[in-house]
Each structure stands twice: as structure tokens, then as C-alpha cells.
Design an enzyme around this catalytic site. Structure first.
Site, mmCIF file in Angstrom:
data_model
loop_
_atom_site.group_PDB
_atom_site.id
_atom_site.type_symbol
_atom_site.label_atom_id
_atom_site.label_comp_id
_atom_site.label_asym_id
_atom_site.label_seq_id
_atom_site.Cartn_x
_atom_site.Cartn_y
_atom_site.Cartn_z
ATOM 1 N N CYS A 133 -1.843 6.374 6.104
ATOM 2 C CA CYS A 133 -1.138 5.127 5.795
ATOM 3 C C CYS A 133 -0.309 4.647 6.973
ATOM 4 C CB CYS A 133 -0.246 5.336 4.571
ATOM 5 S SG CYS A 133 0.765 3.912 4.152
ATOM 6 N N CYS A 136 3.082 3.195 5.882
ATOM 7 C CA CYS A 136 4.086 4.204 5.523
ATOM 8 C C CYS A 136 4.662 4.892 6.750
ATOM 9 C CB CYS A 136 3.468 5.268 4.614
ATOM 10 S SG CYS A 136 2.523 4.629 3.231
ATOM 11 N N ASP A 137 3.791 5.320 7.659
ATOM 12 C CA ASP A 137 4.203 6.220 8.734
ATOM 13 C C ASP A 137 4.201 5.602 10.127
ATOM 14 O OD1 ASP A 137 4.418 8.255 6.807
ATOM 15 O OD2 ASP A 137 2.277 8.697 6.967
#
Length: 311
Positions: A133, A136-137
Site C-alpha cells: 500500500c 499507507c506507507d
């Protein structure tokens, strides 16, 4: 035991759209979502092909849809469906991690999850350099070297997103051409993101965190280590079909649910929509299937009720 006209399993684009249509028809319906959000949909960094929005993230769009749904029907988060009992005259039994429900109809929209590379180091470095992701990261890798593994729309979208975060991005693709749509390929060139062609990741290396990947050229068989701080994997998806299996729903060879043009499965009263049905995996398609499933369920539940009253 709570009883509903329609239970929708999954709160992604298909499930949320079905919720809107079911609620507007006056159905007593509920959405059961195993997480707090809508899974992989939250991970889409940028969409530029959803009607009505020039640019929008998956998370933003899903939050707008959820607010619209909640005007009509409830959404129960963190409630995973474990089993669907086969249809019988008294209804369909749905067993979750929190209890049991009975419904006249059920729609399965459980979607899919990220396919793994299944190489050494992938599991060991998850959260320490390995990610599925970029949304997300990605911010953790600003100014660092990262690779994106894959060649479809998702891989190219993630690469562009990471580049915009000021990451030094390289795509690793096992073929000699990308599968992504032409528009995204052009954007990739505009961002000057390099691609290493005909190559596969054999191993992800490091000590406390990722430091490199071992690559093999699929044509020449040449091997080499490629330094990187992060590995973002975007090599496709696999259906989340366990619930469908418990119900005895027919699946195709890929594990996706087989439906007719009205989103009916082989079991009366059970419908399916979205990525779990395979085919073209686009948000607008999932929404369309969710709408069809909810409307057909409404008609068929209503007809069944009228027959019961006459009896």
C-alpha cells in the site's frame, strides 16, 4: 436474532452502492464489514477515471459513499462473516464473529486481496520495507529508493504516487511491456520513472530492514542484486471467496463467483457483485453490479413476500 430483507457482506464500492439502492427502496438492510473501512479500496492513491471527479483517492471516495449509505441503512464494522447456511424456506442464516442473523437475501461483495510474490524475505520484512500500500506507507520513504513490482494499473498508479512523494522509484516488471492503460503509461513517462524489463524478484534481502532485492532476468537468466529501501508489491489480486465456499456458491476456475446478468448466483436468494465476480475490476463496474444486485433482490424479495401473503 436480528432479521433483515437483505444482508450485504463487504463495504467496498459494490457493497456501499447496494446499500444506497436497498435503503432507498425501503428494504430493511445492513452492511457487514470485517474491517473498519473497505479494505484494499482505501489503498488506491489516485483515481482519475471515476465519473464526476477529476482526481480523487479511494479513501476519500469511500468515505463520501459511506456517509451517503448511513442515511439509509446501518454499517456494522469489525464484524466478519464466517458462514452462510444454504437457503431454506425460513431464510438464509448468516453467522459472524459476533452472532447470527437471518435474511431473505444476501449479497456477497467481499472483493479480493493483494497477491503475494511468495519469495524469501517477503513475509519477514513486511512492515520493515515490504508494503502492499503506497498510500499507507509511502510517506515513510520520502527521499529514499523504492521499487514497485508489477505492470498493471495499480503498479503504475503506485509508482506515480511514490514519485510525487519525492521517492526515487523504479518499476520491476516480468514482461517486456506494461499491462497498464495507455493514459497511465504516458503519465509514467512524464514522471521519468524507469522500468527494469523482463525481470522478477527472487528474494528480498536485508538485516533489520530491506536493503536490496535479488533479480533474475527471465530472458537471459542473469542475476543481480538491486539496492532499495522499500518494496511495494502490486502484482494483482486474489478473490476473498471463503464465505462463498461455505454457502456452496459456484466459483469459476479462478475462484471468482459465477453470476448471471442480474448478479444472481446458483443459489436462490444469494447475489454477488464487485471484484469477487472477477471480470473487469473497475470501481464504476463494481458500483453498477452492486446497484443491479440490490434492485433485483428488492424485486425478488417483494415478489416472494406477496406470494407468501397470498398463500
Amino acid at each position: 436474532m436480528e432479521e433483515y430483507d437483505l444482508i450485504i457482506i463487504g463495504g467496498g464500492p459494490a457493497g456501499l452502492t447496494a446499500g444506497i439502492y436497498a435503503g432507498r427502496q425501503g428494504m430493511n438492510a445492513v452492511i457487514l464489514e470485517r474491517m473498519t473501512g473497505a479494505g484494499s479500496g482505501y489503498m488506491v492513491p489516485i483515481m482519475e477515471n471515476y465519473p464526476g471527479f477529476d482526481v480523487i483517492s479511494g479513501k476519500e471516495l469511500l468515505e463520501k459513499m459511506r456517509k451517503q449509505v448511513e442515511k439509509h441503512i446501518p454499517i456494522k464494522n469489525m464484524e466478519e462473516v464466517r458462514k452462510i447456511s444454504k437457503n431454506d424456506p425460513s431464510g438464509i442464516l448468516v453467522t459472524t464473529t459476533k452472532g447470527e442473523y437471518k435474511a431473505k437475501a444476501v449479497m456477497i461483495s467481499t472483493g479480493s486481496h493483494h497477491r503475494r510474490l511468495n519469495v524469501p524475505g517477503e513475509f519477514e520484512f513486511l512492515g520493515r520495507g515490504v508494503s502492499y500500500c503506497a498510500t499507507c506507507d509511502g510517506p515513510l520513504f520520502k527521499g529514499k529508493n523504492v521499487i514497485v513490482v508489477g505492470g498493471g494499473n495499480a503498479a503504475v498508479q503506485e509508482a506515480i504516487y511514490l514519485k510525487d512523494l519525492d521517492c526515487n522509484v523504479t518499476i520491476i516488471h516480468r514482461r517486456d511491456q506494461l499491462r497498464a492503460e495507455k493514459y497511465l503509461q504516458n503519465k509514467l513517462k512524464e514522471h521519468e520513472i524507469p522500468v527494469i524489463w523482463d525481470s522478477a524478484v527472487e528474494e528480498i534481502n536485508g538485516k533489520q530492514a530491506v536493503s536490496s532485492v535479488s533479480l533474475i532476468n527471465r530472458k537471459t537468466q542473469e542475476k543481480n542484486d538491486f539496492p532499495t529501501d522499500g518494496v511495494f508489491i502490486a502484482v494483482g489480486e486474489e478473490p476473498l471467496n471463503q464465505v462463498a465456499i461455505t454457502a456452496g456458491v459456484e466459483l469459476d476456475k479462478g475462484g471468482y463467483i459465477v453470476t448471471d446478468k442480474h448478479q444472481r448466483t446458483n443459489i436462490p436468494g444469494i447475489y454477488a457483485a464487485g471484484d469477487i465476480t472477477g471480470g473487469i475490476k473497475q470501481w464504476v463496474v463494481a458500483c453498477a453490479e452492486g446497484a443491479v444486485a440490490a434492485l433485483i433482490a428488492f424485486v425478488e424479495v417483494t415478489e416472494e413476500s406477496e406470494i407468501s401473503c397470498k398463500d
